[in-house]
Design a protein around this motif. Structure first.
Motif, PDB file in Angstrom:
ATOM      1  N   LEU A   1     -16.946 -14.507  71.865  1.00  0.00           N
ATOM      2  CA  LEU A   1     -17.695 -15.167  72.928  1.00  0.00           C
ATOM      3  C   LEU A   1     -19.199 -15.018  72.706  1.00  0.00           C
ATOM      4  N   PRO A   2     -19.994 -15.977  73.176  1.00  0.00           N
ATOM      5  CA  PRO A   2     -21.448 -15.805  73.109  1.00  0.00           C
ATOM      6  C   PRO A   2     -21.881 -14.649  74.000  1.00  0.00           C
ATOM      7  N   ALA A   3     -22.897 -13.936  73.561  1.00  0.00           N
ATOM      8  CA  ALA A   3     -23.296 -12.696  74.240  1.00  0.00           C
ATOM      9  C   ALA A   3     -24.588 -12.894  75.023  1.00  0.00           C
ATOM     10  N   ASP A   4     -24.638 -12.287  76.190  1.00  0.00           N
ATOM     11  CA  ASP A   4     -25.870 -12.263  76.987  1.00  0.00           C
ATOM     12  C   ASP A   4     -26.818 -11.182  76.480  1.00  0.00           C
ATOM     13  N   LEU A   5     -26.261 -10.147  75.862  1.00  0.00           N
ATOM     14  CA  LEU A   5     -27.076  -9.104  75.244  1.00  0.00           C
ATOM     15  C   LEU A   5     -26.377  -8.620  73.981  1.00  0.00           C
ATOM     16  N   VAL A   6     -27.127  -8.622  72.867  1.00  0.00           N
ATOM     17  CA  VAL A   6     -26.674  -7.997  71.626  1.00  0.00           C
ATOM     18  C   VAL A   6     -27.636  -6.852  71.340  1.00  0.00           C
TER      19      VAL A   6
ATOM     20  N   TYR B   1     -31.076   1.239  59.206  1.00  0.00           N
ATOM     21  CA  TYR B   1     -31.201   2.231  58.132  1.00  0.00           C
ATOM     22  C   TYR B   1     -30.044   2.110  57.139  1.00  0.00           C
ATOM     23  N   TYR B   2     -28.887   1.699  57.641  1.00  0.00           N
ATOM     24  CA  TYR B   2     -27.663   1.663  56.846  1.00  0.00           C
ATOM     25  C   TYR B   2     -27.454   0.316  56.149  1.00  0.00           C
ATOM     26  N   VAL B   3     -28.432  -0.582  56.267  1.00  0.00           N
ATOM     27  CA  VAL B   3     -28.329  -1.931  55.710  1.00  0.00           C
ATOM     28  C   VAL B   3     -29.378  -2.094  54.613  1.00  0.00           C
ATOM     29  N   PRO B   4     -29.006  -2.571  53.426  1.00  0.00           N
ATOM     30  CA  PRO B   4     -30.016  -2.821  52.387  1.00  0.00           C
ATOM     31  C   PRO B   4     -31.117  -3.740  52.895  1.00  0.00           C
ATOM     32  N   ARG B   5     -32.357  -3.432  52.531  1.00  0.00           N
ATOM     33  CA  ARG B   5     -33.500  -4.177  53.066  1.00  0.00           C
ATOM     34  C   ARG B   5     -33.382  -5.676  52.815  1.00  0.00           C
ATOM     35  N   GLN B   6     -32.820  -6.067  51.671  1.00  0.00           N
ATOM     36  CA  GLN B   6     -32.729  -7.496  51.366  1.00  0.00           C
ATOM     37  C   GLN B   6     -31.775  -8.236  52.305  1.00  0.00           C
ATOM     38  N   ASP B   7     -30.956  -7.486  53.065  1.00  0.00           N
ATOM     39  CA  ASP B   7     -30.003  -8.113  53.986  1.00  0.00           C
ATOM     40  C   ASP B   7     -30.481  -8.124  55.438  1.00  0.00           C
ATOM     41  N   TRP B   8     -31.654  -7.577  55.700  1.00  0.00           N
ATOM     42  CA  TRP B   8     -32.113  -7.466  57.090  1.00  0.00           C
ATOM     43  C   TRP B   8     -32.224  -8.817  57.770  1.00  0.00           C
ATOM     44  N   GLN B   9     -32.881  -9.776  57.139  1.00  0.00           N
ATOM     45  CA  GLN B   9     -33.077 -11.065  57.797  1.00  0.00           C
ATOM     46  C   GLN B   9     -31.750 -11.767  58.040  1.00  0.00           C
ATOM     47  N   ALA B  10     -30.851 -11.694  57.063  1.00  0.00           N
ATOM     48  CA  ALA B  10     -29.531 -12.308  57.238  1.00  0.00           C
ATOM     49  C   ALA B  10     -28.791 -11.661  58.402  1.00  0.00           C
ATOM     50  N   CYS B  11     -28.909 -10.344  58.527  1.00  0.00           N
ATOM     51  CA  CYS B  11     -28.248  -9.644  59.639  1.00  0.00           C
ATOM     52  C   CYS B  11     -28.871 -10.039  60.977  1.00  0.00           C
ATOM     53  N   LEU B  12     -30.202 -10.149  61.009  1.00  0.00           N
ATOM     54  CA  LEU B  12     -30.858 -10.560  62.241  1.00  0.00           C
ATOM     55  C   LEU B  12     -30.407 -11.967  62.637  1.00  0.00           C
ATOM     56  N   ASN B  13     -30.357 -12.869  61.665  1.00  0.00           N
ATOM     57  CA  ASN B  13     -29.918 -14.238  61.949  1.00  0.00           C
ATOM     58  C   ASN B  13     -28.473 -14.261  62.432  1.00  0.00           C
ATOM     59  N   ARG B  14     -27.654 -13.427  61.825  1.00  0.00           N
ATOM     60  CA  ARG B  14     -26.236 -13.386  62.208  1.00  0.00           C
ATOM     61  C   ARG B  14     -26.080 -12.905  63.652  1.00  0.00           C
ATOM     62  N   MET B  15     -26.785 -11.827  64.004  1.00  0.00           N
ATOM     63  CA  MET B  15     -26.691 -11.312  65.372  1.00  0.00           C
ATOM     64  C   MET B  15     -27.261 -12.318  66.374  1.00  0.00           C
ATOM     65  N   ALA B  16     -28.336 -13.006  65.998  1.00  0.00           N
ATOM     66  CA  ALA B  16     -28.910 -14.012  66.881  1.00  0.00           C
ATOM     67  C   ALA B  16     -27.938 -15.163  67.118  1.00  0.00           C
ATOM     68  N   SER B  17     -27.108 -15.450  66.120  1.00  0.00           N
ATOM     69  CA  SER B  17     -26.151 -16.550  66.262  1.00  0.00           C
ATOM     70  C   SER B  17     -25.079 -16.245  67.295  1.00  0.00           C
ATOM     71  N   TRP B  18     -24.936 -14.984  67.693  1.00  0.00           N
ATOM     72  CA  TRP B  18     -23.942 -14.608  68.700  1.00  0.00           C
ATOM     73  C   TRP B  18     -24.460 -14.796  70.124  1.00  0.00           C
ATOM     74  N   LEU B  19     -25.737 -15.112  70.279  1.00  0.00           N
ATOM     75  CA  LEU B  19     -26.333 -15.144  71.613  1.00  0.00           C
ATOM     76  C   LEU B  19     -25.931 -16.399  72.388  1.00  0.00           C
ATOM     77  N   SER B  20     -25.812 -16.239  73.695  1.00  0.00           N
ATOM     78  CA  SER B  20     -25.710 -17.375  74.598  1.00  0.00           C
ATOM     79  C   SER B  20     -27.074 -18.049  74.684  1.00  0.00           C
ATOM     80  N   GLU B  21     -27.143 -19.160  75.377  1.00  0.00           N
ATOM     81  CA  GLU B  21     -28.398 -19.916  75.446  1.00  0.00           C
ATOM     82  C   GLU B  21     -29.542 -19.088  76.021  1.00  0.00           C
TER      83      GLU B  21
END
Length: 257
Positions: free
Chosen positions: A109-114, A121-141
């Motif tokens: 489900l879309p999330a009101d808060l992620v 710290y546990y994510v390789p630096r080159q993957d940070w932006q992809a992870c941020l984009n992925r988490m943002a894609s879970w947001l509700s409007e």
């Protein structure tokens, strides 16, 4: 000496083990992180137009899930370490627990808060932006993504940088994220660690070192030893034998424009 050799001097802590939990508890007990973070998160939750879905990314032992399980209609805890799932269930029996990483987890489900609290710290630096984009894609409007990480100029992060070569800076994500059309704000929240003695300070350092050195990197640092760490910590030693260091946090908040 590699980071692995450093850890032979200061042995790694198993994130699913009692030693890691004890070290984490020591950090929480001797810092004001929770005291300054919880009210800020409470205000963010109160400001949300709806509170139907909450996703806690990297739920660990379930502490934050337990904080907000009664504030949302449905709570999802994402934790890649399957050995911790039973701890999350004990902390918040009504939460839905998912395995997988940020890039592979599939919340329904879309999330009101992620919330992603001290996980990058546990994510390789080159993957940070992809992870941020992925988490943002879970947001509700009208949902919000909140990412917490220690400020790179805090005393604790400077110490870890000297020993590992790792530097973590949420500010590096701002330009690309803003260019992608998101509204993003980065706040700095002062926090203090006050360890009562050297053993506690070393335990807390091991807690952070264990997570940071679990991610491969090409960065290298000269040889570092326990004795040198003790000397570095002595810069923060108080007259009563305790140790005082800043552990200031950065809070990145992201919403749709």
């Amino acid at each position: 000496m590699s980071s692995e050799q450093i850890m032979s001097t200061l042995p790694a802590l198993d994130p699913a083990g009692e030693g890691y939990q004890e070290a984490f508890a020591a950090y929480l007990a001797h810092s004001d992180e929770a005291a300054v973070t919880r009210p800020r998160l409470d205000r963010i939750v109160a400001s949300l137009p709806e509170r139907l879905e909450f996703i806690d990314v990297g739920a660990g032992f379930g502490r934050t899930v337990r904080w907000f399980v009664d504030s949302f209609a449905h709570v999802v805890a994402i934790e890649p370490n399957l050995e911790l799932h039973h701890r999350i269930t004990l902390a918040a029996p009504d939460a839905e627990v998912l395995g997988g990483s940020i890039l592979t987890a599939q919340p329904r489900l879309p999330a009101d808060l992620v919330l992603c609290s001290h996980i990058l710290y546990y994510v390789p630096r080159q993957d940070w932006q992809a992870c941020l984009n992925r988490m943002a894609s879970w947001l509700s409007e009208e949902g919000e993504l909140v990412v917490l990480l220690q400020n790179p100029d805090s005393d604790l992060m400077r110490l870890l940088h000297r020993f590992t070569g790792r530097r973590f800076d949420l500010a590096e994500l701002l330009p690309a994220t803003r260019d992608s059309g998101w509204s993003v704000v980065l706040d700095t929240v002062p926090s203090i660690l006050a360890a009562p003695d050297l053993d506690t300070a070393l335990m807390i350092f091991r807690f952070f070192l264990s997570g940071i050195t679990s991610v491969p990197t090409d960065e290298r640092r000269p040889a570092r030893t326990r004795a040198e760490l003790t000397r570095q910590l002595d810069r923060h030693r108080l007259d009563d034998g305790g140790y005082r260091m800043s552990c200031t946090q950065d809070v990145l908040r992201l919403r749709r424009r």
